[in-house]
Write an enzyme that holds these catalytic residues in place. Structure first.
Site, PDB file in Angstrom:
ATOM      1  CE  LYS A 107       9.821  73.219 -37.055  1.00  0.00           C
ATOM      2  NZ  LYS A 107       8.478  72.766 -36.740  1.00  0.00           N
TER       3      LYS A 107
ATOM      4  CE  LYS B 161      10.599  70.897 -32.381  1.00  0.00           C
ATOM      5  NZ  LYS B 161       9.835  72.049 -32.938  1.00  0.00           N
TER       6      LYS B 161
HETATM    7  O1  LIG Z   1       7.002  72.877 -33.971  1.00  0.00           O
HETATM    8  C1  LIG Z   1       5.980  73.350 -34.464  1.00  0.00           C
HETATM    9  C2  LIG Z   1       5.768  73.478 -35.911  1.00  0.00           C
HETATM   10  O2  LIG Z   1       6.535  74.477 -36.487  1.00  0.00           O
HETATM   11  C3  LIG Z   1       4.356  73.527 -36.267  1.00  0.00           C
HETATM   12  O3  LIG Z   1       4.115  74.113 -37.518  1.00  0.00           O
HETATM   13  P1  LIG Z   1       2.602  74.178 -38.050  1.00  0.00           P
HETATM   14  O4  LIG Z   1       1.781  74.792 -36.958  1.00  0.00           O
HETATM   15  O5  LIG Z   1       2.656  75.043 -39.272  1.00  0.00           O
HETATM   16  O6  LIG Z   1       2.222  72.779 -38.344  1.00  0.00           O
END
Ligand SMILES: O=C[C@H](O)COP(=O)(O)O
Length: 251
Positions: free
Chosen positions: A29, A87
């Site tokens: 990500k 995703k």
């Molecule tokens: O896909 C999951 C996300 O990266 C969740 O990130 P977070 O737990 O910081 O909201």
């Protein structure tokens, strides 16, 4: 329940590799480009090479606009780079029909290249704050498009959590609808250890986490820590054991 952890680059992916026994999916990500911000193809490739071969790599294609061609091409880029979970955050889709159109294009682009890759249609628990499709519409969008999983995350990372926007009973309905359509149900959104009880009880298949396994619980300034991944998994396992012990008692 599978644990998906989202590193932002190779350094954090190496931290995930150190904690590999405690996690199930490494999700590439770029948080500074949004909640489901897409990273560069070469970063996905580098991370694929760095994490153990038996750990699937997932990649987010972004908080995407209603542009099926653009998004399909981006999804193919993620698949070619080595991701086997693709995703898509349907940020710019304001109707279920738009979501289906985007996801159909993604499914075709990805599966033509790699039939065994899993396509995840993601909506946002706080859709009401950004004007995209209702969270409970996601399972139907994913099913009509031929995707493999329906997911919810939060669009705005301001400390509010999944359950602040979609309470556990509504998440349970989300999971029920996903399962009724033969889909996996994935839930995320500043999830903390305290949320794992309800997430386990409602039958969530995949929990997605970043902030809770970063130093200081900070998904932006903090870094993923192997010991926090291990602690998170330990709590998941504890909840799973407790739930397994409870189920016969309820029958
Ligand atoms: O896909 C999951 C996300 O990266 C969740 O990130 P977070 O737990 O910081 O909201």
């Amino acid at each position: 329940m599978l644990l998906l952890i989202s590193p932002d680059g190779i350094e954090e992916a190496l931290a995930c590799a150190k904690a590999a026994e405690h996690l199930d999916i490494v999700d590439v990500k770029k948080p500074d480009e949004g909640s489901l911000g897409a990273n560069f193809p070469w970063v996905i490739r580098e991370i694929r090479d760095a994490v153990p071969a038996d750990k699937p790599v997932s990649a987010t294609v972004g908080d995407v606009p209603y542009k099926p061609g653009t998004v399909a091409q981006a999804a193919l880029g993620a698949a070619v780079s080595g991701a086997t979970y693709i995703k898509v955050g349907l940020y710019g889709c304001t109707t279920p029909e738009q979501g289906v159109e985007v996801m159909r294009a993604v499914v075709r682009a990805v599966k033509d290249h790699r039939p065994d890759a899993l396509v995840v249609a993601s909506g946002y628990a706080d859709a009401h704050r950004v004007g995209c499709v209702n969270p409970l519409a996601l399972p139907d969008i994913a099913a009509r498009a031929g995707a493999d999983a329906a997911m919810l995350d939060t669009a705005i990372k301001d400390g509010t959590r999944l359950f602040d926007h979609v309470p556990p009973d509504v998440c349970a309905e989300f999971v029920r609808r996903a399962h009724a359509s033969g889909l996996l149900a994935a839930l995320a959104g500043s999830v903390k250890q305290a949320d794992l009880g309800p997430l386990t009880r409602i039958g969530t298949d995949i929990v997605g986490v970043r902030g809770a396994v970063c130093s200081g619980g900070d998904r932006n300034a903090g870094r993923i820590q192997p010991h926090l991944v291990a602690a998170f998994r330990a709590e998941m396992d504890r909840q799973a054991r407790e739930h397994a012990a409870d189920v016969p008692a309820l029958n």
